[in-house]
Design a protein around this motif. Structure first.
Motif, PDB file in Angstrom:
ATOM      1  N   SER A  54       0.785  -1.128   0.020  1.00 51.17           N
ATOM      2  CA  SER A  54      -0.062  -0.186   0.127  1.00 51.17           C
ATOM      3  C   SER A  54       0.850   1.246   0.147  1.00 51.17           C
ATOM      4  O   SER A  54       2.182   0.943   0.104  1.00 51.17           O
ATOM      5  N   TYR A  55       0.213   2.337  -0.318  1.00 49.50           N
ATOM      6  CA  TYR A  55       1.111   3.633  -0.367  1.00 49.50           C
ATOM      7  C   TYR A  55       1.691   4.037   1.005  1.00 49.50           C
ATOM      8  O   TYR A  55       1.027   4.094   1.966  1.00 49.50           O
ATOM      9  N   GLY A  56       2.914   4.312   0.791  1.00 50.38           N
ATOM     10  CA  GLY A  56       3.614   4.830   2.086  1.00 50.38           C
ATOM     11  C   GLY A  56       4.269   3.906   3.015  1.00 50.38           C
ATOM     12  O   GLY A  56       4.648   4.146   3.925  1.00 50.38           O
ATOM     13  N   GLN A  57       3.709   2.318   2.615  1.00 49.33           N
ATOM     14  CA  GLN A  57       4.016   1.277   3.537  1.00 49.33           C
ATOM     15  C   GLN A  57       5.543   1.067   3.729  1.00 49.33           C
ATOM     16  O   GLN A  57       6.299   1.320   2.643  1.00 49.33           O
ATOM     17  N   LYS A  58       5.915   0.831   4.886  1.00 48.67           N
ATOM     18  CA  LYS A  58       7.285   0.401   5.066  1.00 48.67           C
ATOM     19  C   LYS A  58       7.286  -1.100   5.140  1.00 48.67           C
ATOM     20  O   LYS A  58       6.598  -1.822   5.350  1.00 48.67           O
ATOM     21  N   PHE A  59       8.356  -1.534   4.302  1.00 51.39           N
ATOM     22  CA  PHE A  59       8.863  -2.893   4.166  1.00 51.39           C
ATOM     23  C   PHE A  59      10.241  -2.999   3.977  1.00 51.39           C
ATOM     24  O   PHE A  59      11.039  -2.116   3.543  1.00 51.39           O
ATOM     25  N   SER A  60      10.636  -4.254   3.979  1.00 51.32           N
ATOM     26  CA  SER A  60      12.227  -4.476   3.715  1.00 51.32           C
ATOM     27  C   SER A  60      12.408  -5.711   2.688  1.00 51.32           C
ATOM     28  O   SER A  60      11.658  -6.687   2.505  1.00 51.32           O
ATOM     29  N   ILE A  61      13.556  -5.610   2.139  1.00 50.40           N
ATOM     30  CA  ILE A  61      14.171  -6.382   1.374  1.00 50.40           C
ATOM     31  C   ILE A  61      15.426  -7.135   1.739  1.00 50.40           C
ATOM     32  O   ILE A  61      16.312  -6.516   2.177  1.00 50.40           O
TER      33      ILE A  61
ATOM     34  N   VAL B  68      12.479   0.134   3.276  1.00 54.08           N
ATOM     35  CA  VAL B  68      12.283   1.185   2.219  1.00 54.08           C
ATOM     36  C   VAL B  68      10.733   1.710   2.596  1.00 54.08           C
ATOM     37  O   VAL B  68       9.909   1.037   3.421  1.00 54.08           O
ATOM     38  N   TYR B  69      10.543   2.960   2.137  1.00 55.14           N
ATOM     39  CA  TYR B  69       9.046   3.445   2.053  1.00 55.14           C
ATOM     40  C   TYR B  69       8.562   3.160   0.752  1.00 55.14           C
ATOM     41  O   TYR B  69       9.504   3.378  -0.315  1.00 55.14           O
ATOM     42  N   ALA B  70       7.391   2.534   0.478  1.00 53.74           N
ATOM     43  CA  ALA B  70       6.719   2.527  -0.850  1.00 53.74           C
ATOM     44  C   ALA B  70       6.347   3.760  -1.333  1.00 53.74           C
ATOM     45  O   ALA B  70       6.361   4.872  -0.352  1.00 53.74           O
ATOM     46  N   PRO B  71       6.034   4.092  -2.680  1.00 57.40           N
ATOM     47  CA  PRO B  71       5.886   5.639  -3.022  1.00 57.40           C
ATOM     48  C   PRO B  71       4.338   6.059  -2.168  1.00 57.40           C
ATOM     49  O   PRO B  71       3.649   4.972  -1.933  1.00 57.40           O
ATOM     50  N   PRO B  72       4.467   7.251  -1.938  1.00 58.68           N
ATOM     51  CA  PRO B  72       3.501   7.764  -0.861  1.00 58.68           C
ATOM     52  C   PRO B  72       2.130   7.926  -1.630  1.00 58.68           C
ATOM     53  O   PRO B  72       1.271   8.023  -0.941  1.00 58.68           O
TER      54      PRO B  72
ATOM     55  N   ASN C 117      -0.120   9.039  -7.507  1.00 63.46           N
ATOM     56  CA  ASN C 117       0.383  10.069  -8.581  1.00 63.46           C
ATOM     57  C   ASN C 117       1.611   9.543  -9.225  1.00 63.46           C
ATOM     58  O   ASN C 117       2.099   9.781  -9.991  1.00 63.46           O
ATOM     59  N   LEU C 118       2.472   9.334  -8.148  1.00 59.41           N
ATOM     60  CA  LEU C 118       3.774   8.872  -8.127  1.00 59.41           C
ATOM     61  C   LEU C 118       4.056   7.374  -8.860  1.00 59.41           C
ATOM     62  O   LEU C 118       4.861   7.172  -9.881  1.00 59.41           O
ATOM     63  N   ALA C 119       3.193   6.506  -8.526  1.00 56.39           N
ATOM     64  CA  ALA C 119       3.023   5.147  -8.886  1.00 56.39           C
ATOM     65  C   ALA C 119       1.408   4.530  -9.074  1.00 56.39           C
ATOM     66  O   ALA C 119       0.989   4.297  -8.000  1.00 56.39           O
ATOM     67  N   PRO C 120       1.053   4.860 -10.125  1.00 57.45           N
ATOM     68  CA  PRO C 120      -0.384   4.268 -10.479  1.00 57.45           C
ATOM     69  C   PRO C 120      -0.500   2.701  -9.960  1.00 57.45           C
ATOM     70  O   PRO C 120       0.218   2.068 -10.009  1.00 57.45           O
TER      71      PRO C 120
END
Length: 597
Positions: free
Chosen positions: A500-507, A562-566, A569-572
Motif C-alpha cells: 500500500s502507499y507509504g507502507q514500510k517494508f524490507s528486502i 524502504v518506504y513504498a511510493p507515497p 500519482n507517483l505510482a499508479p
C-alpha cells in the motif's frame, strides 16, 4: 526475523561450513577485487551514509578487468523466427510478453491452432495464421494468439489488475478495445470488447492514470483524447487544440505523442517540437514549455522520450521531474524519403526540468544521428538508446543506414563528454516497426523491423525481420557477478507482495557465495513499471528510486528497509518490478503490486 528466514540463513551457513577450505590463487583474487564500473546513474550522487546517516563500509579501490576496456554489452539470438514481426510488445507480471504486428499483411509464418481462422480479413478470404503471440521469458518459447481485427499501429496500457488494455488500430480495428488477461496455462487469448472507442485511434498513445483509467491521446487526424473506462461525466471525447496546432501539413509529425504522468497527477504531453502540462480532469492546459531546438520529434520524424528516474528520498511526494527527448528528423524528411532522398537524422537530445520555475531545454548530441530509436530506462538509472536509422524517417521504405550500436546514456555523469557510451553492435538492422522492452532479469529483448507494405523477405535492401534478440547491458557482464545481488525475501508486505502507499517494508538480499557483505557499498532500490513499446515510444515506463530508511547486515545477507511510493500519482496502482542495485549492478527483480487501501 521470521522463522522462515532464520531457517534459510542457517541452511546457508551449514552449506558453507561443508565446503572445503581453499587458498585463492592470484588469478582468482584478481577477479574478486572490484573492477572499475560506471557510477550509478541515480542522481544526486549521494552515498547511503550521507543520505541517511548509515555507516556503510567504503568499497575497496576499483581495478580494471585485465586492464582492458569496460564491458560493452552482449547480443545473442533467442529465436530465429517468431512467425510474426515484433511491432508491439508488452511485458506482463507473469514473466510473459504479448507481441503482435498487424492482420492485413497477408499470411504470417505462424499457423493458428487447428480450427482457428479469421474470416473478416482484408487481404485473404480466410486467414488461419497468427498475428500475435505470447512469449515465455523463462522457457524461451511462444505460442500463437488470435486477434480478430487489425491492430496495426495501435496503443496499450496495463490495468491495475495486470490486464493488457489495447486500443485502436487500422480499418476494421481502428476503434476497437481488446484485452489480454495473463495466465499460466495455454488457454488465455485476446478478447475483443463490444464497447468501442468514441473515435478511430490510429497512431495514438496511452497512459495509465492514478485512478486506474487509461487515457488515449491523439491519432491520425484526431485532435482529442478519451478514457477507458469512460469519464465519470459520461463525456466521450475531449478536444485538445494543441494537437491540431502541432500538426504539420502532409507530414503530420505529431503522431504517437510522448506522454509522461507527473507527480501532480497531470500529464506532460510532447508532440512535434512543443510540450505542455495537461490537466485532463478539467481539460485545461496548465503550462506550455519552450520549444525544443532542432528537428521534429514525433512520427514520422520519429524520435523517442523518457522521463528520467524519480528520486523519492526527501522529495515529500514532489521529486524533480526531468523529461528527455532524443533523435528525430528535419521537416520535409518524410516527403524527400518518398522521392528517394534520405536526410540525416537528428543527433540531438534535450533535457527539460518540468517542475523548474523557469524551465529550458539543455541540449546534447548523441554519437550519431537516429530516427526510429527506442529509449528504455535501466534499473541502474541509465538510459539505453537502440534500434533505428541514421537517415530518413519512419514509413514504408523511408530510411537507410541502420544504426547498429546501442548507446548508454548516463544522466548523472558530470562530465558531459562521457555521458554517451557506444555499446557493442547487433548484426540485425532494426528499422520501421521494430521494438524493445526491459525484462525482470535486466536483459532487453529486441525484435521486429518491417519497413515494407507486406511481409517482404527478399529483393529489398532491408527485409522484414521475424527474429527475436536479447541484449545484455554492460551491468550483466560476468566481471560484475560478485557484486550482483539476489533477493531472498520481502518482509512487511501482504501475500503475493502487495504493497500500500507509504507502507514500510524490507528486502533481504545477498551477494554470491564468497563475497562478504561487509565489503558492500552503495545500495539502491529501483521500482519500475514495464512498458508497452511500439513505434519508438515505451508507453507507461517509469522508474522510482525508493526512499531507504535503514540498512542492516545480517549473517551472509543484508536487509534494506524502504518506504513504498507515497501517492498514486507517483505510482499508479498495478504491478512493478522491484530491483536491488548494488554498486550500480542490478540483480533479478521480483514483482510487487501497488494497491489503494
Amino acid at each position: 526475523m521470521s522463522s522462515k528466514n532464520s531457517f534459510f540463513l542457517l541452511f546457508l551457513i551449514t552449506i558453507l561450513c561443508l565446503l572445503p577450505p581453499s587458498s585463492p590463487s592470484p588469478h582468482h583474487s584478481r577477479h574478486r577485487r572490484k573492477p572499475k564500473i560506471p557510477p550509478s546513474q541515480f542522481s544526486p550522487h549521494l552515498s547511503l551514509s550521507s543520505q541517511y546517516g548509515l555507516k556503510i563500509p567504503t568499497p575497496k579501490p576499483a581495478t580494471k578487468k585485465h586492464a582492458s576496456q569496460p564491458p560493452l554489452g552482449q547480443w545473442s539470438k533467442l529465436q530465429e523466427s517468431l512467425g510474426i514481426s515484433a511491432m508491439h510488445m508488452q511485458l506482463l507480471h507473469n514473466n510473459k510478453v504479448v507481441i503482435f504486428d498487424r492482420t492485413d499483411f497477408g499470411a504470417s509464418n505462424l499457423s493458428l491452432p487447428v480450427g482457428k481462422c479469421r474470416f473478416n480479413d482484408e487481404v485473404l478470404l480466410i486467414d488461419c495464421t497468427a498475428h500475435s503471440i505470447i512469449y515465455d521469458i523463462n522457457a524461451n518459447s511462444f505460442r500463437p494468439l488470435m486477434v480478430q481485427t487489425d491492430v496495426w499501429c495501435s496503443s496499450a496500457a496495463v490495468s491495475s489488475e495486470g490486464v493488457l488494455i489495447q486500443t485502436g488500430g487500422y480499418h476494421n480495428g481502428d476503434n476497437k478495445i481488446r484485452t489480454f488477461s495473463p495466465c499460466n496455462d495455454q488457454n488465455c487469448d485476446w478478447v475483443e470488447l463490444e464497447q468501442t472507442l468514441s473515435v478511430r485511434r490510429w497512431y495514438a498513445s496511452n497512459q495509465i492514470l492514478p485512478d486506474g483509467r487509461v487515457i488515449i491521446v491523439g491519432g491520425r487526424r484526431q485532435f482529442s483524447y478519451e478514457f477507458f473506462p469512460k469519464n465519470v461525466n459520461n463525456s466521450d471525447v475531449f478536444y485538445l487544440s494543441f494537437l491540431q496546432e502541432t500538426t504539420d501539413i502532409i507530414e503530420e509529425n505529431n503522431l504517437y505523442p510522448f506522454l509522461h504522468l507527473l507527480p501532480s497527477g497531470n500529464i506532460f504531453l510532447f508532440t512535434n517540437q512543443r510540450s505542455i502540462v495537461l490537466d485532463y480532469v478539467n481539460n485545461v492546459v496548465l503550462r506550455e514549455f519552450p520549444m525544443i531546438p532542432g528537428e521534429k520529434r514525433n512520427y514520422p520524424a520519429t524520435g523517442s522520450s523518457v522521463m528520467l528516474p524519480l528520486q523519492l528520498a526527501g522529495a515529500g511526494g514532489s521529486p524533480v521531474v526531468e523529461v528527455m527527448v532524443c533523435g528525430g528528423a528535419k521537416g520535409g524528411a518524410y516527403i524527400r524519403a518518398g522521392k528517394g532522398t534520405y536526410m540525416a537524422a537528428s543527433k540531438s537530445c534535450g533535457r527539460l526540468k518540468v517542475n523548474d520555475p523557469f524551465p529550458y531545454w539543455i541540449m546534447e548530441n548523441m554519437p550519431s544521428g537516429r530516427v526510429m530509436s527506442d529509449m528504455l530506462l535501466l534499473p541502474s538509472g541509465d538510459v539505453i538508446i537502440l534500434n533505428g536509422a541514421g537517415r530518413g524517417t519512419a514509413g514504408w521504405e523511408c530510411a537507410i543506414d541502420p544504426v547498429l550500436n546501442p548507446v548508454l546514456y548516463r544522466p548523472g555523469e558530470t562530465d558531459t563528454g562521457k555521458r554517451f557510451v557506444p555499446l557493442n553492435p547487433t548484426e540485425t538492422p532494426r528499422l520501421y516497426h521494430s521494438s524493445a522492452i526491459l525484462l525482470p532479469d535486466g536483459r532487453i529483448i529486441v525484435g521486429g523491423s518491417n519497413p515494407h507494405v507486406r511481409y517482404n523477405f527478399t529483393g529489398v535492401m532491408y527485409p522484414t525481420d521475424l527474429s527475436l534478440e536479447e541484449f545484455k547491458p554492460p551491468y550483466m557482464d560476468s566481471v560484475y557477478d560478485h557484486l550482483r545481488p539476489s533477493i531472498l525475501s520481502i518482509e512487511g508486505l501482504a501475500v503475493s507482495n502487495v504493497a500500500s502507499y507509504g507502507q514500510k517494508f524490507s528486502i533481504n538480499f545477498m551477494l554470491p557465495f564468497g563475497q562478504s557483505m561487509d565489503q558492500g557499498g552503495e545500495v539502491r532500490i529501483a521500482m519500475m513499471a514495464p512498458s508497452f513499446t511500439t513505434h519508438s515510444f515505451a508507453m507507461n515506463q517509469r522508474l522510482l528510486e525508493l526512499e531507504i530508511i535503514d540498512v542492516q547486515h545480517i549473517v551472509l545477507a543484508m536487509k534494506v528497509t524502504v518506504y513504498a511510493p507515497p501517492t498514486v500519482n507517483l505510482a499508479p496502482p498495478g504491478y512493478y518490478m522491484l530491483f536491488v542495485v548494488h554498486e550500480g549492478i542490478p540483480g533479478k527483480a521480483v514483482w510487487i503490486k501497488m494497491v489503494k487501501t
